[in-house]
Design an enzyme around this catalytic site. Sequence first.
Site, PDB file in Angstrom:
ATOM      1  N   ASP A   8       0.872  -1.161   0.000  1.00  0.00           N
ATOM      2  CA  ASP A   8       0.000   0.000   0.000  1.00  0.00           C
ATOM      3  C   ASP A   8       0.927   1.234   0.000  1.00  0.00           C
ATOM      4  OD1 ASP A   8      -2.429   1.531   0.526  1.00  0.00           O
ATOM      5  OD2 ASP A   8      -1.605   1.791   2.536  1.00  0.00           O
ATOM      6  N   ASP A  10      -0.056   5.102   0.887  1.00  0.00           N
ATOM      7  CA  ASP A  10      -0.269   6.067   1.971  1.00  0.00           C
ATOM      8  C   ASP A  10      -0.337   5.354   3.316  1.00  0.00           C
ATOM      9  OD1 ASP A  10      -0.429   7.971   0.014  1.00  0.00           O
ATOM     10  OD2 ASP A  10      -2.606   7.935  -0.098  1.00  0.00           O
ATOM     11  N   GLY A  45      -7.213   4.685   3.462  1.00  0.00           N
ATOM     12  CA  GLY A  45      -7.337   3.576   2.508  1.00  0.00           C
ATOM     13  C   GLY A  45      -8.591   3.583   1.648  1.00  0.00           C
ATOM     14  N   ARG A  48     -11.358   8.428  -2.971  1.00  0.00           N
ATOM     15  CA  ARG A  48     -11.688   9.853  -2.855  1.00  0.00           C
ATOM     16  C   ARG A  48     -13.201  10.074  -2.780  1.00  0.00           C
ATOM     17  NH1 ARG A  48      -9.447  12.759  -7.753  1.00  0.00           N
ATOM     18  NH2 ARG A  48      -7.711  11.406  -7.170  1.00  0.00           N
ATOM     19  N   SER A 115      -4.971   5.181  -4.256  1.00  0.00           N
ATOM     20  CA  SER A 115      -4.811   6.568  -4.718  1.00  0.00           C
ATOM     21  C   SER A 115      -4.638   6.687  -6.225  1.00  0.00           C
ATOM     22  CB  SER A 115      -3.599   7.201  -4.035  1.00  0.00           C
ATOM     23  OG  SER A 115      -3.390   8.495  -4.566  1.00  0.00           O
ATOM     24  N   LYS A 116      -5.345   7.652  -6.797  1.00  0.00           N
ATOM     25  CA  LYS A 116      -5.181   7.943  -8.227  1.00  0.00           C
ATOM     26  C   LYS A 116      -3.958   8.832  -8.446  1.00  0.00           C
ATOM     27  CE  LYS A 116      -9.897   7.118  -9.589  1.00  0.00           C
ATOM     28  NZ  LYS A 116     -11.168   7.556 -10.106  1.00  0.00           N
ATOM     29  N   ASP A 169      -1.830  -0.366   5.999  1.00  0.00           N
ATOM     30  CA  ASP A 169      -2.060   0.358   7.251  1.00  0.00           C
ATOM     31  C   ASP A 169      -3.553   0.526   7.538  1.00  0.00           C
ATOM     32  OD1 ASP A 169      -2.357   2.258   5.097  1.00  0.00           O
ATOM     33  OD2 ASP A 169      -2.479   3.790   6.657  1.00  0.00           O
TER      34      ASP A 169
END
Length: 219
Positions: A8, A10, A45, A48, A115-116, A169
């Site tokens: 992952d 972030d 996680g 958006r 995430s994009k 996370d």
Amino acid sequence: MIKGFIFDLDGVITDTAELHYVAWKNLADERGWLFDREVNDKLRGISRTDSMRVILEHNNTSLDEETLAQFAKKKNDIYVASLDGMTPEDYLPGVKELLTNLRIEGFSVALGSASKNAVKVLEQLNAKAFFDVIGDGNSVSKSKPEPDIFLYGAEKLNLQPEECVVFEDAESGIDAAKAGGFHSVGIGPEERLGHADLRFDSMEEATLFEIKSYFKDLF
Ligand code: B16
Ligand code: MG
């Protein structure tokens, strides 16, 4: 046998949660919505658009899809601009050493992020060379807790899920890893990640030595 690792982004490779917080807070203040760090932590996680829905729900508000997309874009513009300040100094402690050791030992490595903006983040960190495959928010349509992003990474690495260890996370990220049949390592507190196969408080503790010791029969 374990042949690959899927990370992952972030909260595992780097901590963008604070930048996400500042961008959402900016939008929320402008709209008069309540938003604090506790709500921000619930966005860990998740995509958006789903994050936008959590914030609206917290404010007992709803928006039509078009307006929701406009506000999500506004938040993203603020977030992306803030990424310009990220540098190769911004890996979480221990991560660069782990990625380097995985490269030295010849393991296959993929990114599996919701995430994009993952490519931009990796570029800012100068981390792209550590990854054979980049799976991000543009790679699959179903987000965590669905296993799709990790299955995408494993397939592109030509590996089976049981040959890969996922680092996450987020609670929903460990759910996704388990749903896909992957081995899982949680980074963060027991309350959030107690269901991971192996858990560390921080990436600094997640050395290749520790991981090999735990999954010893699989190396
Ligand atoms: P973006 P990860 C997730 O990344 C973040 O944890 C989450 O807070 C964010 O909403 C999501 O990416 C989407 O990000 O707006 O940049 O597309 O933890 O899956 O690497
Ligand atoms: Mg994360």
